[in-house]
Design a protein around this motif. Sequence first.
Motif, PDB file in Angstrom:
ATOM      1  N   LYS A  97       8.059  -4.394  -3.933  1.00 15.52           N
ATOM      2  CA  LYS A  97       8.532  -5.594  -4.624  1.00 15.52           C
ATOM      3  C   LYS A  97       8.100  -6.869  -3.900  1.00 15.52           C
ATOM      4  O   LYS A  97       8.089  -7.935  -4.482  1.00 15.52           O
ATOM      5  CB  LYS A  97      10.067  -5.570  -4.750  1.00 15.52           C
ATOM      6  N   GLY A 103       6.691   3.297  -2.296  1.00 14.47           N
ATOM      7  CA  GLY A 103       6.993   3.084  -3.715  1.00 14.47           C
ATOM      8  C   GLY A 103       5.947   3.664  -4.643  1.00 14.47           C
ATOM      9  O   GLY A 103       5.570   3.040  -5.625  1.00 14.47           O
ATOM     10  N   GLY A 139      -6.919   8.003  -5.461  1.00 19.83           N
ATOM     11  CA  GLY A 139      -6.594   8.967  -6.516  1.00 19.83           C
ATOM     12  C   GLY A 139      -7.809   9.448  -7.263  1.00 19.83           C
ATOM     13  O   GLY A 139      -8.949   9.155  -6.892  1.00 19.83           O
ATOM     14  N   SER A 165      -9.183   8.684 -10.065  1.00 16.23           N
ATOM     15  CA  SER A 165     -10.165   7.714 -10.557  1.00 16.23           C
ATOM     16  C   SER A 165     -10.403   6.594  -9.541  1.00 16.23           C
ATOM     17  O   SER A 165     -11.016   5.592  -9.851  1.00 16.23           O
ATOM     18  CB  SER A 165      -9.722   7.146 -11.908  1.00 16.23           C
ATOM     19  N   GLY A 175       2.622   1.021  -4.081  1.00 11.92           N
ATOM     20  CA  GLY A 175       2.644   1.305  -5.515  1.00 11.92           C
ATOM     21  C   GLY A 175       3.602   0.376  -6.241  1.00 11.92           C
ATOM     22  O   GLY A 175       3.981  -0.684  -5.719  1.00 11.92           O
ATOM     23  N   ASN A 176       4.016   0.815  -7.408  1.00  5.20           N
ATOM     24  CA  ASN A 176       4.873   0.010  -8.278  1.00  5.20           C
ATOM     25  C   ASN A 176       6.240  -0.275  -7.641  1.00  5.20           C
ATOM     26  O   ASN A 176       6.939  -1.194  -8.062  1.00  5.20           O
ATOM     27  CB  ASN A 176       5.047   0.782  -9.602  1.00  5.20           C
ATOM     28  N   GLN A 209      -7.952   1.512  -4.598  1.00  7.54           N
ATOM     29  CA  GLN A 209      -7.206   2.519  -5.367  1.00  7.54           C
ATOM     30  C   GLN A 209      -7.459   3.931  -4.843  1.00  7.54           C
ATOM     31  O   GLN A 209      -8.602   4.355  -4.674  1.00  7.54           O
ATOM     32  CB  GLN A 209      -7.596   2.455  -6.844  1.00  7.54           C
ATOM     33  N   CYS A 220      11.359  12.503  -6.496  1.00  2.34           N
ATOM     34  CA  CYS A 220      10.011  12.239  -7.040  1.00  2.34           C
ATOM     35  C   CYS A 220       8.967  13.139  -6.365  1.00  2.34           C
ATOM     36  O   CYS A 220       9.198  13.691  -5.287  1.00  2.34           O
ATOM     37  CB  CYS A 220       9.645  10.769  -6.897  1.00  2.34           C
ATOM     38  N   SER A 225      -1.772   2.462  -5.427  1.00  2.00           N
ATOM     39  CA  SER A 225      -1.788   3.318  -6.617  1.00  2.00           C
ATOM     40  C   SER A 225      -2.482   2.543  -7.732  1.00  2.00           C
ATOM     41  O   SER A 225      -2.708   1.333  -7.622  1.00  2.00           O
ATOM     42  CB  SER A 225      -0.365   3.679  -7.028  1.00  2.00           C
TER      43      SER A 225
END
Length: 406
Positions: A293, A343, A328, A330, A289-290, A326, A369, A312
Motif C-alpha cells: 500500500k 502482498g 512470473g 509472462s 504485489g497488490n 515482473q 493464500c 507481480s
Amino acid sequence: MSDIIRRDPRAEWIARNRLHPLHAAMQPVQHSWMGPNGILRKNVHGVGFIGPNGIKRIDRSGAQQGGVSKRTAAAEVQLPLHQVAAPAFYINVVPDMVGGRLSSHDRDLLGLARQLAGSDGAVLAVVFGEHKESAFATAGVDRLLVLEGHEFDGYSPEQRVQGLRAVDNQFNPRHWLLPDSRSGGGELGRRFAASLKERPATRVWQIKGQECIGRAGAGQEDLARPLPRLILAAAECADPVSETRHEVLPVELSTTLARSLPRIEDLGAVAVDPAAIPMAEAEFIFSGGNGVKDWALFHQTAAALGATEGASRVAVDDGFMARDRQVGASGTWVTARVYVAVGISGAIQHLQGIGACDKVVAINLDPGCDMIKRADLSVIGESAAILQALIEAVAAYRNGAKRDAA
Ligand SMILES: Cc1cc2nc3c(=O)[nH]c(=O)nc-3n(C[C@H](O)[C@H](O)[C@H](O)COP(=O)(O)OP(=O)(O)OC[C@H]3O[C@@H](n4cnc5c(N)ncnc54)[C@H](O)[C@@H]3O)c2cc1C
C-alpha cells in the motif's frame, strides 16, 4: 508469546504424503476418546512407534499403556540409517556450498549421486574451507572430506583443482559430480576436467543406465552420450534424498597438498547496484504485489536490505513498477537464493516464475493464500507495518555490527 502464526510447509506436505516415512509422526493421533454411549474407545492403531529401520514397534513394557508415549513422536521417529561399511567404490560430489550451506542444486546433485552409488558405493562430498551445514546426513552424504586452509578462501579455482586432483588420486572415484552452476561449480568442473584431460558431460539433467542427457545448442537441444566419469549436472537432475539418513563419516587426505603459486589473485567482491542486476541473475529479490500500500516504503525497505526489486503483474499493470521487474510466467523466471514476496497472493503464473528460488519468504495478510503455502517462512500481517519493522531491524543490526567493530 507473539501472536504471529508460524507454518511449516514441509511438515504440512509430509502430513499429506502417506508414503513418507515421517507421515505417521505428523498425524495428530487421538489414542482414546469417549464414545457417544459413554464407553471409552481406544485406537489400537495409535499404539507403538516406527523404529529406525521403518518397522512399527510396540513397547509392551507398560511404558506406553493407554497408547500415550512419554517421548514425542518427532523425537522417536528417525529416518532409516543407510550404512556403507566398506564402499566398493566412491561417487564424489563437490557441492557449491553457497553461503556455507547446501543449496537446492547441491541437494539434487547428492540425490543423483545416491542413485549412482546404489547399495555398494559411498557418496563422498568434498567441501572447501569452513561450512555451516548441519544436514549432510539427511542430504545423502556417506563420507565427508573437508579441505581446510586459507588458500581455498574466496575465488581460488587453481588451488581447488589441485585439491580435487589429490582427492582423485587417493579415492579414484567411479564418478565426479559437480553442479553446472554459476556459483562456482560450472567453472571448477571445466577446469578440473581440463586438468584431468577428460571430457565432461555438461548440463546433464538425466542419467539412464550408462547414458546421460544434457542440454546443448544454447539450451535448444538435448545431447545423449555415454556416461563419462566427470558429470556437470543441472539443477533438478534428480530428486534430493528424503527417505534415508547417512553416516557422514569424516575422511582425510593421506597426503599433504603441495602449495603452488597461484596465477589468479582474488581482489574481493565488488559492490554493485542491486537495481542494475538482471532479474534472472539476482540472488536476493524483494518483490511487491497488490498488497503493497505504500510504495515509497517498499523502495526504502529494498534499499535498506540491498535487494533487487521485483513485482507481480498487478503491480506492474497498475504502474507501480517497471515491466522488466515482473516476475512470473509472462515476466522473468528468477533463481534467487532468497525471494521475499510482499502482498503477493501466489497466483500460478507468479509461482511458475519463482519455482527455482531457494528460500521464499511471504509477507501477507491472508494466512491461507498460495504464496504462504509455497513459502519457507511466512509473516502474517499488514505489509506497511512489517516493512517499517524490517527497516528498523536492519538499522539496529547494522548499528550493532558497527558498535562491535569499534
Ligand atoms: C496469461 C497470464 C499471464 C500472467 N502472468 C503473470 C506473471 O508473469 N506474473 C504475475 O505476477 N502474474 C501474472 N498473471 C496474473 C496473475 O494471475 C495474478 O493476477 C497476479 O499475479 C496477482 O498479483 P498479486 O498477487 O500482486 O495481486 P492479488 O492477487 O490481488 O493479491 C494481493 C495479495 O496481497 C494481500 N494483501 C492485501 N492487502 C495487504 C496488506 N495490506 N498487507 C499484506 N498483504 C496484503 C492479499 O491477501 C493477497 O494475497 C498472469 C495472468 C494471466 C492470465
